[in-house]
Design a protein around this motif. Structure first.
Motif, PDB file in Angstrom:
ATOM      1  N   MET A  78       0.871  -1.203   0.010  1.00 36.71           N
ATOM      2  CA  MET A  78       0.071   0.074   0.040  1.00 36.71           C
ATOM      3  C   MET A  78       0.850   1.191   0.229  1.00 36.71           C
ATOM      4  SD  MET A  78      -2.905  -1.046   2.776  1.00 36.71           S
ATOM      5  CE  MET A  78      -4.011  -2.253   2.492  1.00 36.71           C
ATOM      6  N   ARG A  79       0.269   2.202  -0.459  1.00 39.68           N
ATOM      7  CA  ARG A  79       0.845   3.724  -0.464  1.00 39.68           C
ATOM      8  C   ARG A  79       0.221   4.732   0.447  1.00 39.68           C
ATOM      9  NH1 ARG A  79       0.918   4.667  -5.576  1.00 39.68           N
ATOM     10  NH2 ARG A  79       2.945   3.367  -6.019  1.00 39.68           N
ATOM     11  N   LEU A  80       1.147   5.116   1.514  1.00 37.59           N
ATOM     12  CA  LEU A  80       0.654   6.187   2.318  1.00 37.59           C
ATOM     13  C   LEU A  80       0.617   7.565   1.975  1.00 37.59           C
ATOM     14  CD1 LEU A  80      -0.697   7.004   5.059  1.00 37.59           C
ATOM     15  CD2 LEU A  80       1.418   6.761   5.734  1.00 37.59           C
ATOM     16  N   TRP A  81      -0.226   8.271   1.671  1.00 42.71           N
ATOM     17  CA  TRP A  81      -0.202   9.767   1.102  1.00 42.71           C
ATOM     18  C   TRP A  81      -0.773  10.566   2.592  1.00 42.71           C
ATOM     19  CZ3 TRP A  81       0.601  11.274  -4.048  1.00 42.71           C
ATOM     20  CH2 TRP A  81       0.503  10.225  -4.761  1.00 42.71           C
ATOM     21  N   ASP A  82       0.458  11.131   3.100  1.00 36.89           N
ATOM     22  CA  ASP A  82       0.419  11.829   4.335  1.00 36.89           C
ATOM     23  C   ASP A  82       0.328  13.251   3.931  1.00 36.89           C
ATOM     24  OD1 ASP A  82       0.862  12.778   6.598  1.00 36.89           O
ATOM     25  OD2 ASP A  82       2.244  12.083   7.303  1.00 36.89           O
ATOM     26  N   ASP A 108      -4.130  17.578   6.287  1.00 40.66           N
ATOM     27  CA  ASP A 108      -5.289  17.345   6.666  1.00 40.66           C
ATOM     28  C   ASP A 108      -5.733  15.936   6.716  1.00 40.66           C
ATOM     29  OD1 ASP A 108      -5.546  17.372   4.023  1.00 40.66           O
ATOM     30  OD2 ASP A 108      -7.449  18.610   3.840  1.00 40.66           O
ATOM     31  N   GLU A 109      -5.250  15.064   6.048  1.00 39.95           N
ATOM     32  CA  GLU A 109      -5.634  13.730   5.809  1.00 39.95           C
ATOM     33  C   GLU A 109      -4.781  12.749   5.677  1.00 39.95           C
ATOM     34  OE1 GLU A 109      -8.586  13.080   2.531  1.00 39.95           O
ATOM     35  OE2 GLU A 109      -7.409  14.363   1.307  1.00 39.95           O
ATOM     36  N   TYR A 110      -5.066  11.406   6.022  1.00 44.98           N
ATOM     37  CA  TYR A 110      -4.027  10.468   5.454  1.00 44.98           C
ATOM     38  C   TYR A 110      -4.915   9.510   4.449  1.00 44.98           C
ATOM     39  CZ  TYR A 110      -1.783  10.970   9.982  1.00 44.98           C
ATOM     40  OH  TYR A 110      -0.853  11.464  10.980  1.00 44.98           O
ATOM     41  N   VAL A 111      -4.488   9.226   3.336  1.00 43.73           N
ATOM     42  CA  VAL A 111      -4.954   8.514   2.259  1.00 43.73           C
ATOM     43  C   VAL A 111      -4.157   7.126   1.970  1.00 43.73           C
ATOM     44  CG1 VAL A 111      -5.681   8.400  -0.293  1.00 43.73           C
ATOM     45  CG2 VAL A 111      -5.913  10.420   1.070  1.00 43.73           C
ATOM     46  N   ILE A 112      -4.616   6.201   2.164  1.00 42.77           N
ATOM     47  CA  ILE A 112      -4.141   4.770   2.043  1.00 42.77           C
ATOM     48  C   ILE A 112      -4.467   4.277   0.599  1.00 42.77           C
ATOM     49  CG2 ILE A 112      -3.599   2.424   2.960  1.00 42.77           C
ATOM     50  CD1 ILE A 112      -4.163   3.660   5.752  1.00 42.77           C
ATOM     51  N   GLU A 113      -3.806   4.145  -0.294  1.00 48.06           N
ATOM     52  CA  GLU A 113      -4.075   3.478  -2.064  1.00 48.06           C
ATOM     53  C   GLU A 113      -3.358   2.212  -1.855  1.00 48.06           C
ATOM     54  OE1 GLU A 113      -2.620   4.633  -6.407  1.00 48.06           O
ATOM     55  OE2 GLU A 113      -1.592   5.589  -4.549  1.00 48.06           O
ATOM     56  N   PRO A 114      -4.405   1.167  -2.141  1.00 45.27           N
ATOM     57  CA  PRO A 114      -3.911  -0.166  -2.421  1.00 45.27           C
ATOM     58  C   PRO A 114      -3.017  -0.320  -3.724  1.00 45.27           C
ATOM     59  CG  PRO A 114      -6.334   0.012  -1.674  1.00 45.27           C
ATOM     60  CD  PRO A 114      -5.637   1.242  -1.899  1.00 45.27           C
ATOM     61  N   THR A 115      -1.995  -0.837  -3.752  1.00 45.97           N
ATOM     62  CA  THR A 115      -1.276  -0.948  -4.868  1.00 45.97           C
ATOM     63  C   THR A 115      -0.879  -2.356  -5.532  1.00 45.97           C
ATOM     64  OG1 THR A 115       0.810  -1.304  -3.532  1.00 45.97           O
ATOM     65  CG2 THR A 115       0.281   0.940  -4.494  1.00 45.97           C
ATOM     66  N   ASP A 116      -1.733  -3.250  -4.831  1.00 45.54           N
ATOM     67  CA  ASP A 116      -1.836  -4.752  -5.198  1.00 45.54           C
ATOM     68  C   ASP A 116      -3.049  -5.164  -5.762  1.00 45.54           C
ATOM     69  OD1 ASP A 116      -3.793  -4.420  -2.947  1.00 45.54           O
ATOM     70  OD2 ASP A 116      -2.687  -6.056  -1.986  1.00 45.54           O
ATOM     71  N   SER A 174      -1.054  20.187  -4.077  1.00 46.47           N
ATOM     72  CA  SER A 174      -0.719  21.835  -4.260  1.00 46.47           C
ATOM     73  C   SER A 174       0.617  22.303  -3.673  1.00 46.47           C
ATOM     74  CB  SER A 174      -1.703  22.603  -4.079  1.00 46.47           C
ATOM     75  OG  SER A 174      -2.046  22.582  -2.759  1.00 46.47           O
ATOM     76  N   SER A 175       1.070  23.432  -3.866  1.00 50.07           N
ATOM     77  CA  SER A 175       2.263  24.038  -3.364  1.00 50.07           C
ATOM     78  C   SER A 175       1.897  24.104  -1.804  1.00 50.07           C
ATOM     79  CB  SER A 175       2.760  25.394  -4.104  1.00 50.07           C
ATOM     80  OG  SER A 175       1.487  26.261  -3.605  1.00 50.07           O
ATOM     81  N   VAL A 176       0.894  24.460  -1.429  1.00 52.52           N
ATOM     82  CA  VAL A 176       0.642  24.280  -0.026  1.00 52.52           C
ATOM     83  C   VAL A 176      -0.160  22.951   0.565  1.00 52.52           C
ATOM     84  CG1 VAL A 176       0.029  26.904  -0.015  1.00 52.52           C
ATOM     85  CG2 VAL A 176      -1.712  25.405  -0.301  1.00 52.52           C
ATOM     86  N   ARG A 177      -0.107  22.125  -0.283  1.00 53.49           N
ATOM     87  CA  ARG A 177      -0.580  20.828   0.195  1.00 53.49           C
ATOM     88  C   ARG A 177       0.076  19.702  -0.324  1.00 53.49           C
ATOM     89  NH1 ARG A 177      -5.063  17.123  -0.615  1.00 53.49           N
ATOM     90  NH2 ARG A 177      -6.298  16.670   1.251  1.00 53.49           N
ATOM     91  N   VAL A 178       1.383  19.635   0.312  1.00 54.84           N
ATOM     92  CA  VAL A 178       2.436  18.622  -0.422  1.00 54.84           C
ATOM     93  C   VAL A 178       2.336  17.488   0.497  1.00 54.84           C
ATOM     94  CG1 VAL A 178       4.629  18.170  -1.080  1.00 54.84           C
ATOM     95  CG2 VAL A 178       3.729  20.727  -1.173  1.00 54.84           C
ATOM     96  N   PRO A 179       2.102  16.047  -0.050  1.00 55.33           N
ATOM     97  CA  PRO A 179       2.007  15.057   0.947  1.00 55.33           C
ATOM     98  C   PRO A 179       3.586  14.332   1.117  1.00 55.33           C
ATOM     99  CG  PRO A 179       1.397  14.535  -1.302  1.00 55.33           C
ATOM    100  CD  PRO A 179       1.612  15.946  -1.391  1.00 55.33           C
ATOM    101  N   LYS A 180       3.582  13.748   2.045  1.00 57.37           N
ATOM    102  CA  LYS A 180       4.776  12.932   2.256  1.00 57.37           C
ATOM    103  C   LYS A 180       4.156  11.469   1.592  1.00 57.37           C
ATOM    104  CE  LYS A 180       6.621  15.487   6.074  1.00 57.37           C
ATOM    105  NZ  LYS A 180       6.697  15.486   7.830  1.00 57.37           N
TER     106      LYS A 180
END
Length: 582
Positions: free
Chosen positions: A1-5, A8-16, A42-48
């Motif tokens: 899975m890929r975690l987008w941090d 304002d939110e965490y997004v978990i994206e299944p990659t399988d 965006s420039s003010v909403r950059v995820p890890k």
């Protein structure tokens, strides 16, 4: 899975390919929703961005919720053809942005609880599989109906052994099956060895029960419902020439209410709580075991004298009224019969239980997957901790059963034993030694004692020294670390439901600053005195005057220990959570 941090939110994206949707968890209020696409950056909403290997679950504290994910894994083998992974590291993801609007009291309590999550983050011995249900033994898996086999893994799971059962509740309520990953705590080891031209595959699995989970001194005996401390199911699986054989044993604390309050002495006194309730609690415990496993043979390994003798006598008297064809109790004073080196005398115990093992058997599947035999009963072994003596005994029983299984498959002749095959023998000993260490570390914080016998087949000087060091390590952990660890376990397992109104204040401390100042000096003097006493005793063989010095240092140590004991309950690292969840 890929975690987008995102901020304002965490997004978990299944990659399988397990799900077409991604999971979003709001970092302010922990609200959950499914997304068809990853949110724009965006420039003010950059995820890890980080790769994760599973979602363990969520916990709600006072002002925030916390998402727990697996950040590193290790493949440790296969279970009936399916890859098994060990959790190497986890990460706690806070959804507590609303904390800034909370009251000072809420912030303080939240900080204390989130500190416990940091302890929980280091939990050892966690295993999982994406393809099969590790909470079920091979026999239970084989007995699953066709409809049950189509259910998601978490719905097939045995709740007792589902370590993250409580943490999954929020995700279950949102019907997020593709993101639910059953995790067990225990042990998983396997090896392959040659027997002539044939290859045998042996696996050993431990499944720790969550009902009364905890640390050595803080979880003893049973609760009123009959659930016992350190209850572990051990399954030994053999695969060879298309055959699959499985044998299950269990261990667990003596099934009545008793405790051992930490007070800085090396071996605190055992206390039997509500002794009149012991028969009823034991009956509940064994009724539950018989429902799950069939006939039960209870092996009690504790001493017949001293404090242990009181517990053993209470165990025996509690079981006596309910003994039957399906429940048998055997007492075997391990220390009296085997001492510290003569573990081969366990053969006397085997002679007493061989008929039970022969009658109740083991699971055996042929090369077509057809059931040829099944296990109808279980051996339940206990000592005080259900660690060291128990592991030596279980390894002996497991060895005997493996030999029976290999004879049944046709690989061994009637008199052939594992010891006649050095490669198999060595790997088998190491398998059980590692298994015992894993179970011991989770309960006591150190590897198992007497592990040299399991590992090498005999007691060694190095093994005895290791036992000494590990015993000192247990003393330290039990007194100064395990209280906080117990709180963390209770929090994760749902045995304590967080409320800001609940008391998290440690017990009142008597003695004040003066006692706190005296304690480190006293403890240091005890340690130094014992060390010098041992060193002097070692030199006495060359000069008898050292006997005097050894006695002198031992006397000083005992005097200092008396000071320590007098103030013991002030300094112990005691659990602080109260009012457990029932």
């Amino acid at each position: 899975m890929r975690l987008w941090d995102f901020p304002d939110e965490y997004v978990i994206e299944p990659t399988d390919g397990s799900s077409a949707s991604s999971l979003s968890i709001n970092r302010v209020d922990a609200s959950i929703k499914l997304l068809d696409a990853i949110p724009d950056c965006s420039s003010v909403r950059v995820p890890k961005i980080q790769t994760i290997f599973g979602v363990v679950g969520m916990l709600k504290l006072v002002a925030g919720s916390y998402l727990i994910v697996i950040t590193e894994r290790e493949c440790v083998g296969s279970y009936l053809g399916h890859p098994i992974f060990k959790v190497v590291s986890m990460r706690i993801l806070p959804c507590d942005n609303s904390l800034k609007d909370s009251s000072p009291e809420q912030k303080k309590v939240e900080s204390e609880f989130s500190g416990l999550l940091k302890v929980a983050e280091k939990t050892v011995g966690l295993f999982f599989s994406y393809d099969t249900n590790l909470t079920l033994s091979a026999q239970r898996l084989n007995d699953l109906g066709d409809e049950s086999k189509l259910l998601p893994l978490w719905r097939q799971a045995e709740p007792r052994f589902l370590w993250n059962n409580y943490m999954l509740e929020v995700l279950i309520d949102h019907k997020l099956d593709p993101f639910l990953l059953p995790v067990i705590q225990g042990s998983f080891h396997n090896f392959q060895a040659a027997i002539g031209k044939e290859i045998v595959d042996v696996t050993l699995i431990a499944r720790r029960c969550t009902r009364r989970n905890g640390t050595r001194m803080w979880r003893r005996g049973a609760d009123p419902d009959g659930y016992v401390a350190n209850f572990v199911e051990t399954e030994q699986i053999v695969q060879m020439n298309g055959y699959v054989a499985s044998f299950v044993q269990v261990r667990g604390s003596m099934p009545f209410l008793w405790e051992q309050i930490v007070d800085l002495t090396y071996k605190p006194k055992f206390e039997i709580i509500k002794p009149e309730e012991a028969p009823r609690v034991a009956e509940r415990h064994f009724l539950d075991l018989r429902k799950k496993y069939g006939a039960v043979l209870a092996i009690d390994l504790v001493n017949t004298t001293g404090d242990e003798g009181r517990l053993s006598a209470k165990f025996a008297s509690s079981v006596e009224p309910i003994q039957s064809d399906d429940l048998r109790y055997v007492h075997f004073d391990f220390h009296k019969i085997c001492g510290h080196v003569h573990f081969e005398r366990l053969s006397f115990l085997y002679d007493q239980i061989a008929d039970f093992l022969d009658k109740n058997g083991y699971l055996l599947l042929n090369d077509k997957g057809e059931k040829m035999k099944e296990q109808h009963g279980v051996v339940r072994t206990n000592c005080i901790d259900c660690l060291d003596r128990t592991n030596v005994t279980q390894s002996m029983i497991g060895r005997k059963m493996l030999e029976l299984q290999l004879r049944r498959i046709g690989v061994f002749s009637a008199e052939e034993t594992i010891s006649k095959h050095p490669n198999l023998d060595e790997k088998y000993k190491i398998l059980w030694a590692n298994h015992g260490d894993d179970v011991s570390i989770q309960y006591s914080g150190t590897p198992a004692l007497k592990g040299d016998f399991v590992r090498f087949g005999k007691r060694t000087v190095q093994g005895i020294l290791n036992d000494f060091y590990n015993a000192l390590g247990r003393y330290y952990l039990n007194n100064f670390v395990d209280g906080t660890k117990q709180d963390a376990i209770d929090l994760l397992q749902g045995h304590y439901i967080v409320s800001v109104s609940r008391d998290m204040t440690p017990p009142s401390q008597k003695g004040g600053l003066e006692s706190m100042a005296n304690f480190p000096a006293a403890l240091g003097l005890v340690s130094v005195g014992l060390f010098l006493a041992v060193v002097s005793l070692g030199q006495a063989r060359y000069d008898l005057r050292y006997l005097f010095f050894s006695a002198l240092w031992a006397t000083i140590s005992l005097g200092a220990a008396a000071v320590v004991k007098a103030n013991g309950r002030i300094f112990c690292n005691r659990p602080r959570l109260h009012k457990p969840r029932r």
